[in-house]
Scaffold this motif. Structure first.
Motif, PDB file in Angstrom:
ATOM      1  N   GLU A   1      16.630 -33.362 -36.785  1.00  0.00           N
ATOM      2  CA  GLU A   1      16.177 -34.650 -36.276  1.00  0.00           C
ATOM      3  C   GLU A   1      17.302 -35.680 -36.444  1.00  0.00           C
ATOM      4  O   GLU A   1      18.389 -35.355 -36.909  1.00  0.00           O
ATOM      5  CB  GLU A   1      14.904 -35.072 -37.008  1.00  0.00           C
ATOM      6  N   ARG A   2      17.011 -36.899 -36.104  1.00  0.00           N
ATOM      7  CA  ARG A   2      18.040 -37.941 -36.126  1.00  0.00           C
ATOM      8  C   ARG A   2      18.509 -38.169 -37.569  1.00  0.00           C
ATOM      9  O   ARG A   2      17.701 -38.486 -38.437  1.00  0.00           O
ATOM     10  CB  ARG A   2      17.504 -39.243 -35.532  1.00  0.00           C
ATOM     11  N   PRO A   3      19.789 -38.044 -37.847  1.00  0.00           N
ATOM     12  CA  PRO A   3      20.287 -38.282 -39.209  1.00  0.00           C
ATOM     13  C   PRO A   3      20.368 -39.785 -39.501  1.00  0.00           C
ATOM     14  O   PRO A   3      20.338 -40.621 -38.580  1.00  0.00           O
ATOM     15  CB  PRO A   3      21.677 -37.647 -39.183  1.00  0.00           C
ATOM     16  N   TYR A   4      20.509 -40.102 -40.747  1.00  0.00           N
ATOM     17  CA  TYR A   4      20.650 -41.507 -41.129  1.00  0.00           C
ATOM     18  C   TYR A   4      21.493 -41.611 -42.406  1.00  0.00           C
ATOM     19  O   TYR A   4      21.681 -40.639 -43.137  1.00  0.00           O
ATOM     20  CB  TYR A   4      19.283 -42.182 -41.323  1.00  0.00           C
ATOM     21  N   LEU A   5      22.001 -42.798 -42.633  1.00  0.00           N
ATOM     22  CA  LEU A   5      22.801 -43.092 -43.821  1.00  0.00           C
ATOM     23  C   LEU A   5      21.966 -43.974 -44.752  1.00  0.00           C
ATOM     24  O   LEU A   5      21.388 -44.973 -44.296  1.00  0.00           O
ATOM     25  CB  LEU A   5      24.098 -43.788 -43.415  1.00  0.00           C
ATOM     26  N   ALA A   6      21.879 -43.608 -46.019  1.00  0.00           N
ATOM     27  CA  ALA A   6      21.035 -44.318 -46.982  1.00  0.00           C
ATOM     28  C   ALA A   6      21.886 -44.859 -48.122  1.00  0.00           C
ATOM     29  O   ALA A   6      22.794 -44.188 -48.620  1.00  0.00           O
ATOM     30  CB  ALA A   6      19.950 -43.394 -47.528  1.00  0.00           C
TER      31      ALA A   6
ATOM     32  N   THR B   1      15.318 -46.831 -48.047  1.00  0.00           N
ATOM     33  CA  THR B   1      16.262 -45.708 -47.998  1.00  0.00           C
ATOM     34  C   THR B   1      15.667 -44.479 -47.332  1.00  0.00           C
ATOM     35  O   THR B   1      16.401 -43.579 -46.928  1.00  0.00           O
ATOM     36  CB  THR B   1      16.680 -45.324 -49.430  1.00  0.00           C
ATOM     37  N   ARG B   2      14.335 -44.387 -47.248  1.00  0.00           N
ATOM     38  CA  ARG B   2      13.600 -43.239 -46.699  1.00  0.00           C
ATOM     39  C   ARG B   2      13.741 -41.991 -47.592  1.00  0.00           C
ATOM     40  O   ARG B   2      13.261 -40.918 -47.226  1.00  0.00           O
ATOM     41  CB  ARG B   2      14.059 -42.893 -45.282  1.00  0.00           C
ATOM     42  N   VAL B   3      14.402 -42.141 -48.709  1.00  0.00           N
ATOM     43  CA  VAL B   3      14.529 -41.045 -49.681  1.00  0.00           C
ATOM     44  C   VAL B   3      13.832 -41.506 -50.962  1.00  0.00           C
ATOM     45  O   VAL B   3      14.294 -42.437 -51.618  1.00  0.00           O
ATOM     46  CB  VAL B   3      16.001 -40.697 -49.973  1.00  0.00           C
ATOM     47  N   ALA B   4      12.709 -40.867 -51.282  1.00  0.00           N
ATOM     48  CA  ALA B   4      11.887 -41.341 -52.390  1.00  0.00           C
ATOM     49  C   ALA B   4      12.663 -41.414 -53.702  1.00  0.00           C
ATOM     50  O   ALA B   4      12.554 -42.391 -54.449  1.00  0.00           O
ATOM     51  CB  ALA B   4      10.663 -40.441 -52.547  1.00  0.00           C
ATOM     52  N   ARG B   5      13.461 -40.399 -54.009  1.00  0.00           N
ATOM     53  CA  ARG B   5      14.194 -40.351 -55.275  1.00  0.00           C
ATOM     54  C   ARG B   5      15.297 -41.392 -55.342  1.00  0.00           C
ATOM     55  O   ARG B   5      15.753 -41.754 -56.421  1.00  0.00           O
ATOM     56  CB  ARG B   5      14.798 -38.963 -55.477  1.00  0.00           C
ATOM     57  N   LEU B   6      15.726 -41.899 -54.191  1.00  0.00           N
ATOM     58  CA  LEU B   6      16.794 -42.890 -54.175  1.00  0.00           C
ATOM     59  C   LEU B   6      16.277 -44.302 -54.440  1.00  0.00           C
ATOM     60  O   LEU B   6      17.050 -45.192 -54.764  1.00  0.00           O
ATOM     61  CB  LEU B   6      17.522 -42.846 -52.823  1.00  0.00           C
ATOM     62  N   GLY B   7      14.985 -44.496 -54.327  1.00  0.00           N
ATOM     63  CA  GLY B   7      14.399 -45.799 -54.622  1.00  0.00           C
ATOM     64  C   GLY B   7      14.612 -46.796 -53.505  1.00  0.00           C
ATOM     65  O   GLY B   7      14.731 -46.446 -52.328  1.00  0.00           O
TER      66      GLY B   7
ATOM     67  N   LEU C   1      24.719 -42.106 -48.705  1.00  0.00           N
ATOM     68  CA  LEU C   1      24.493 -40.684 -48.504  1.00  0.00           C
ATOM     69  C   LEU C   1      24.108 -40.456 -47.042  1.00  0.00           C
ATOM     70  O   LEU C   1      23.443 -41.301 -46.440  1.00  0.00           O
ATOM     71  CB  LEU C   1      23.360 -40.173 -49.406  1.00  0.00           C
ATOM     72  N   VAL C   2      24.516 -39.345 -46.485  1.00  0.00           N
ATOM     73  CA  VAL C   2      24.066 -38.953 -45.149  1.00  0.00           C
ATOM     74  C   VAL C   2      22.919 -37.970 -45.304  1.00  0.00           C
ATOM     75  O   VAL C   2      23.042 -36.959 -46.005  1.00  0.00           O
ATOM     76  CB  VAL C   2      25.203 -38.320 -44.325  1.00  0.00           C
ATOM     77  N   VAL C   3      21.801 -38.281 -44.676  1.00  0.00           N
ATOM     78  CA  VAL C   3      20.605 -37.454 -44.762  1.00  0.00           C
ATOM     79  C   VAL C   3      20.285 -36.904 -43.358  1.00  0.00           C
ATOM     80  O   VAL C   3      20.198 -37.666 -42.381  1.00  0.00           O
ATOM     81  CB  VAL C   3      19.403 -38.263 -45.297  1.00  0.00           C
ATOM     82  N   VAL C   4      20.119 -35.602 -43.283  1.00  0.00           N
ATOM     83  CA  VAL C   4      19.809 -34.947 -42.011  1.00  0.00           C
ATOM     84  C   VAL C   4      18.430 -34.279 -42.139  1.00  0.00           C
ATOM     85  O   VAL C   4      18.304 -33.218 -42.748  1.00  0.00           O
ATOM     86  CB  VAL C   4      20.871 -33.893 -41.639  1.00  0.00           C
ATOM     87  N   PRO C   5      17.375 -34.894 -41.597  1.00  0.00           N
ATOM     88  CA  PRO C   5      16.059 -34.250 -41.649  1.00  0.00           C
ATOM     89  C   PRO C   5      16.025 -33.019 -40.733  1.00  0.00           C
ATOM     90  O   PRO C   5      16.696 -32.971 -39.691  1.00  0.00           O
ATOM     91  CB  PRO C   5      15.102 -35.338 -41.129  1.00  0.00           C
ATOM     92  N   TYR C   6      15.242 -32.021 -41.120  1.00  0.00           N
ATOM     93  CA  TYR C   6      15.176 -30.814 -40.290  1.00  0.00           C
ATOM     94  C   TYR C   6      13.770 -30.225 -40.324  1.00  0.00           C
ATOM     95  O   TYR C   6      12.969 -30.496 -41.223  1.00  0.00           O
ATOM     96  CB  TYR C   6      16.193 -29.773 -40.764  1.00  0.00           C
ATOM     97  N   ARG C   7      13.512 -29.401 -39.286  1.00  0.00           N
ATOM     98  CA  ARG C   7      12.325 -28.549 -39.246  1.00  0.00           C
ATOM     99  C   ARG C   7      12.831 -27.118 -39.134  1.00  0.00           C
ATOM    100  O   ARG C   7      13.645 -26.795 -38.277  1.00  0.00           O
ATOM    101  CB  ARG C   7      11.418 -28.897 -38.066  1.00  0.00           C
ATOM    102  N   LYS C   8      12.346 -26.273 -40.015  1.00  0.00           N
ATOM    103  CA  LYS C   8      12.831 -24.895 -40.058  1.00  0.00           C
ATOM    104  C   LYS C   8      11.685 -23.936 -39.745  1.00  0.00           C
ATOM    105  O   LYS C   8      10.590 -24.059 -40.308  1.00  0.00           O
ATOM    106  CB  LYS C   8      13.403 -24.583 -41.447  1.00  0.00           C
ATOM    107  N   THR C   9      11.978 -22.993 -38.854  1.00  0.00           N
ATOM    108  CA  THR C   9      10.992 -21.965 -38.510  1.00  0.00           C
ATOM    109  C   THR C   9      11.112 -20.824 -39.504  1.00  0.00           C
ATOM    110  O   THR C   9      12.177 -20.215 -39.647  1.00  0.00           O
ATOM    111  CB  THR C   9      11.205 -21.451 -37.091  1.00  0.00           C
ATOM    112  N   VAL C  10       9.989 -20.541 -40.178  1.00  0.00           N
ATOM    113  CA  VAL C  10       9.964 -19.490 -41.202  1.00  0.00           C
ATOM    114  C   VAL C  10       8.949 -18.442 -40.773  1.00  0.00           C
ATOM    115  O   VAL C  10       7.805 -18.774 -40.399  1.00  0.00           O
ATOM    116  CB  VAL C  10       9.592 -20.074 -42.575  1.00  0.00           C
ATOM    117  N   ARG C  11       9.345 -17.173 -40.826  1.00  0.00           N
ATOM    118  CA  ARG C  11       8.447 -16.062 -40.479  1.00  0.00           C
ATOM    119  C   ARG C  11       7.960 -15.427 -41.768  1.00  0.00           C
ATOM    120  O   ARG C  11       8.762 -15.000 -42.610  1.00  0.00           O
ATOM    121  CB  ARG C  11       9.176 -15.045 -39.602  1.00  0.00           C
TER     122      ARG C  11
END
Length: 452
Positions: free
Chosen positions: A146-151, A179-185, A58-68
Motif C-alpha cells: 500500500e502507499r508508504p509513508y514517513l513517520a 505517526t500511524r505507528v502505535a509504538r512510535l507514539g 522512519l519509512v513505513v510500507v504497509p502490506y497485505r500478504k497472501t498466506v496459504r
C-alpha cells in the motif's frame, strides 16, 4: 571530671539536641517549598510543552500478504488449502541521519517561580536506501504493498511551531498529524509516492522542524550513520543519554556540541524490531542522547545541603563560646547559649526565604552578615568586651565563608570538611594544652560577671 564542668557540658549538649527541632522544621519547609516550585514548573510545562524527544524519521510500507494454510474438513477429515490475508508493515531506518539545530531559551514566570523553555530550530536531513524487493527474498509476489509513508515521533506535538513540509528527492510533500505507528507514539507523518518494490530505491529527505519544550531536548540516532549538531545560548548544559558529544565547547555565551553514532554502537535496528513486536521499547527510546536546560543553581538543593551542616555549625560555635569561658574564666549562662543557637538556626530560614527572591549567593551573604552582626553585638556584651565580640564575630564569619565553600565545591566537599574539622580540633588542642581541666569550673564560677 569536676561535677560543675560535667553539668555545663551536659547542658550544652542538651541545647544542641533541642535546636534540632527547629532545624528539622526548617528542613521540612525546604522540602515543601521545593515541591511547590516543582508543581508550578509542571503547570507551566503542561500549558506549553514538556521535554522533547525526536525519534525518526522512519519509512513505513504497509502490506497485505497472501498466506496459504492447510485445514482439515470436520466431516470427512479431508485436507484442503485455504488462502488468508495478513496485514503488516515493513519499517526502514535511514542510511544517513543528520540534525543541525540552533536552540534559544527563555524564562516563563508564575509568581516567584521561573521555568526555562527552549526553542529548537532544526534542519533534519539524510537518505533511505531501500533494498531490492524491500529485503523480501522469498515470497515477494505474495505481497501487495500500500502507499508508504514517513513517520517522525515527537514526545509532545504541542511544541511544534512551524508548518511542516517534507522535501523528498525532487518533491515537496505535506506532513499530517499522527505517526500511524502505535509504538512510535505522537508525532507527524507524510504520505510518500508508491514504490515499485522490485528495484532498490534511494529516498533523500529533508525538513525544517521548530520545536518548543521545557527541561530536555533528546534525539534518537535512527540512522545507520547519525550526526547531530546543536548550538545554544545556554551556558550551563547538562549532556544526558547514552552517548556524550564527540566534540563540545561551552562558554559564557552558550555551547556547541556534536554527536556521532553508527549502527555498531547503537544496535538500533534490533531495538526497533523489538519495540514493534513487543511492548518493550526501551531498546529504541533508551538509546537517545541530548541536553538538559535545567538551571543548575537550585536554591532549594543548596539550602538543603546547607542545613545538613547546621548541627556541626552550631557545635563549632558553642565550642568557641566554651573556649572563651575556659580561657578567660567567664561564666556564660545556658540561656545565652540558647539565644546564640536560635540565631544560628534562623540563619537557614532567612537563607531559604531570601534565596527565592535574591538568588542563593546574595541571600547567603545577606543572611550571614545579619547573623554575624547580631551575634557579634550580643556576644560583645556577654563576654564583657567589644574586642571579644569582634573576634568572635570574625571567627563566625570565617565559618560562614568555609560553609559556602563546602556548598560550592561539590566534588571536594568531603575533603574540605574533613580538613576543616581537623584544623579546628588542632586549634582547640593548642589553645587548651596547658589548661587545668580539674580547676576550670570553680574558676569560672568564682568570677561570674567580672571584667575579663
Amino acid at each position: 571530671m569536676n561535677r560543675s564542668l560535667a553539668m555545663k557540658l551536659g547542658m550544652i549538649a542538651l541545647l544542641i539536641m533541642l535546636l534540632l527541632i527547629p532545624l528539622l522544621m526548617i528542613g521540612g519547609l525546604i522540602g515543601e517549598r521545593q515541591l511547590q516550585r516543582d508543581g508550578v514548573l509542571d503547570d507551566i510545562a503542561r500549558s506549553s510543552s514538556y521535554s522533547q524527544q525526536i525519534t525518526g524519521p522512519l519509512v513505513v510500507v504497509p502490506y497485505r500478504k497472501t498466506v496459504r494454510v492447510w485445514k482439515t474438513h470436520a466431516q470427512n477429515n479431508e485436507r484442503y488449502q485455504e488462502t488468508q490475508t495478513e496485514r503488516g508493515e515493513l519499517v526502514f531506518l535511514p542510511e544517513r541521519f543528520e540534525l543541525d539545530g540552533k536552540v534559544s531559551t527563555e524564562l516563563r514566570s508564575r509568581g516567584i517561580y521561573e521555568a526555562r523553555l527552549f526553542h529548537a530550530d532544526s534542519r533534519i536531513s539524510g537518505y533511505f536506501q531501500l533494498p531490492e524487493k524491500l529485503g523480501l527474498e522469498e515470497g515477494f509476489d505474495d505481497y501487495r504493498f500500500e502507499r508508504p509513508y514517513l513517520a517522525v515521533g515527537l514526545s509532545d506535538v504541542r511544541g511544534i511551531e512551524n508548518a511542516l513540509s517534507l522535501q523528498l528527492n525532487d518533491q515537496t510533500l505535506a506532513f499530517e498529524p499522527g505517526t500511524r505507528v502505535a509504538r512510535l507514539g505522537d508525532g507527524v507523518s507524510a504520505d510518500l509516492p508508491m514504490l515499485d518494490g522490485h528495484q532498490a530505491a534511494r529516498l533523500a529527505f529533508s525538513f525544517d522542524l521548530k520545536l518548543q519544550g521545557t527541561g530536555q531536548l533528546r534525539v534518537t540516532p535512527v540512522g545507520k550513520s547519525s550526526e547531530v549538531s546543536l548550538t545554544a545560548d545556554w551556558p550551563h548544559p547538562s549532556f544526558t543519554g547514552n552517548y556524550l558529544p564527540a566534540q563540545r565547547e561551552v562558554s559564557a555565551q552558550g555551547f556547541t556540541a556534536r554527536w556521532q553514532t553508527s549502527f555498531f554502537s547503537t544496535n538500533l535496528e534490533e531495538g526497533l524490531r523489538t519495540c514493534l513486536h513487543t511492548e518493550n521499547c526501551e531498546g529504541l527510546y533508551g538509546r537517545s542522547f541530548g541536553v538538559s536546560f535545567i538551571d543548575p543553581v537550585d536554591q532549594y538543593l543548596k539550602s538543603d545541603r546547607a542545613i545538613k551542616y547546621a548541627l556541626l555549625f552550631i557545635a563549632l560555635t558553642f565550642a568557641g563560646f566554651f573556649l572563651f569561658e575556659v580561657l578567660k574564666s567567664l561564666a556564660v549562662h545556658p540561656v545565652q547559649y540558647a539565644l546564640v543557637g536560635a540565631a544560628l538556626a534562623l540563619f537557614y530560614l532567612m537563607l531559604l526565604s531570601l534565596s527565592e527572591h535574591l538568588g542563593f549567593a546574595l541571600a547567603y551573604l545577606v543572611s550571614a552578615a545579619a547573623c554575624v552582626t547580631l551575634i557579634g553585638f550580643y556576644v560583645s556584651h556577654v563576654l564583657r568586651g567589644a574586642r571579644h565580640g569582634v573576634g568572635f564575630a570574625a571567627g563566625l564569619a570565617a565559618l560562614y565563608g568555609l560553609l559556602y565553600g563546602l556548598l560550592s565545591a561539590e566534588d571536594y566537599a568531603l575533603l574540605m570538611g574533613s580538613l576543616l574539622l581537623f584544623g579546628l580540633l588542632g586549634v582547640f588542642m593548642v589553645l587548651t594544652r596547658k589548661l587545668d581541666w580539674y580547676a576550670i569550673a570553680p574558676g569560672i564560677k568564682g568570677r561570674t560577671g567580672e571584667q575579663p
